[in-house]
Design a protein around this motif. Sequence first.
Motif, mmCIF file in Angstrom:
data_model
loop_
_atom_site.group_PDB
_atom_site.id
_atom_site.type_symbol
_atom_site.label_atom_id
_atom_site.label_comp_id
_atom_site.label_asym_id
_atom_site.label_seq_id
_atom_site.Cartn_x
_atom_site.Cartn_y
_atom_site.Cartn_z
ATOM 1 N N THR A 91 41.993 40.572 43.481
ATOM 2 C CA THR A 91 41.031 39.760 42.727
ATOM 3 C C THR A 91 39.614 39.940 43.250
ATOM 4 O O THR A 91 38.669 39.910 42.471
ATOM 5 C CB THR A 91 41.432 38.275 42.732
ATOM 6 N N THR A 92 39.474 40.165 44.541
ATOM 7 C CA THR A 92 38.142 40.445 45.099
ATOM 8 C C THR A 92 37.612 41.776 44.576
ATOM 9 O O THR A 92 36.437 41.885 44.208
ATOM 10 C CB THR A 92 38.195 40.465 46.638
ATOM 11 N N GLY A 141 33.100 43.469 38.346
ATOM 12 C CA GLY A 141 32.668 42.720 37.167
ATOM 13 C C GLY A 141 33.768 42.548 36.128
ATOM 14 O O GLY A 141 33.483 42.323 34.952
ATOM 15 N N ASP A 164 36.711 40.421 34.606
ATOM 16 C CA ASP A 164 37.251 39.064 34.568
ATOM 17 C C ASP A 164 38.768 39.130 34.683
ATOM 18 O O ASP A 164 39.406 39.983 34.066
ATOM 19 C CB ASP A 164 36.869 38.353 33.275
ATOM 20 N N TRP A 165 39.339 38.223 35.448
ATOM 21 C CA TRP A 165 40.778 38.179 35.645
ATOM 22 C C TRP A 165 41.257 36.731 35.592
ATOM 23 O O TRP A 165 40.476 35.804 35.710
ATOM 24 C CB TRP A 165 41.164 38.807 36.988
ATOM 25 N N LEU A 169 38.476 43.253 41.744
ATOM 26 C CA LEU A 169 38.174 43.093 40.321
ATOM 27 C C LEU A 169 36.854 42.362 40.114
ATOM 28 O O LEU A 169 36.034 42.773 39.289
ATOM 29 C CB LEU A 169 39.310 42.341 39.625
ATOM 30 N N SER A 170 36.632 41.306 40.857
ATOM 31 C CA SER A 170 35.369 40.563 40.749
ATOM 32 C C SER A 170 34.189 41.440 41.130
ATOM 33 O O SER A 170 33.134 41.375 40.507
ATOM 34 C CB SER A 170 35.411 39.320 41.630
#
Length: 71
Positions: A17-18, A24, A26-27, A20-21
């Motif tokens: 998740t880090t 940019g 969204d998850w 992906l963030s």
Amino acid sequence: MKELLRTNDPTVIAFATTLLSGEGIDWFELDVNMSILEGSIGIMPRRIMVADRDHFLAMSVMRDNEIDIGR
């Protein structure tokens, strides 16, 4: 939304998740509250979902960082 990752390892979820963030993307995390049903022993996998339009890029990010996405 499409499933990107399914795991019961909280460190993999945090790392993924880090990443992906940072890109940019969204998850959304599904099955987070399943620990109530399982007694917090971590046997139920949690899923990371991404938008259809971001799925290809998200898969590339996971592969580039050697995260097993099971495909």
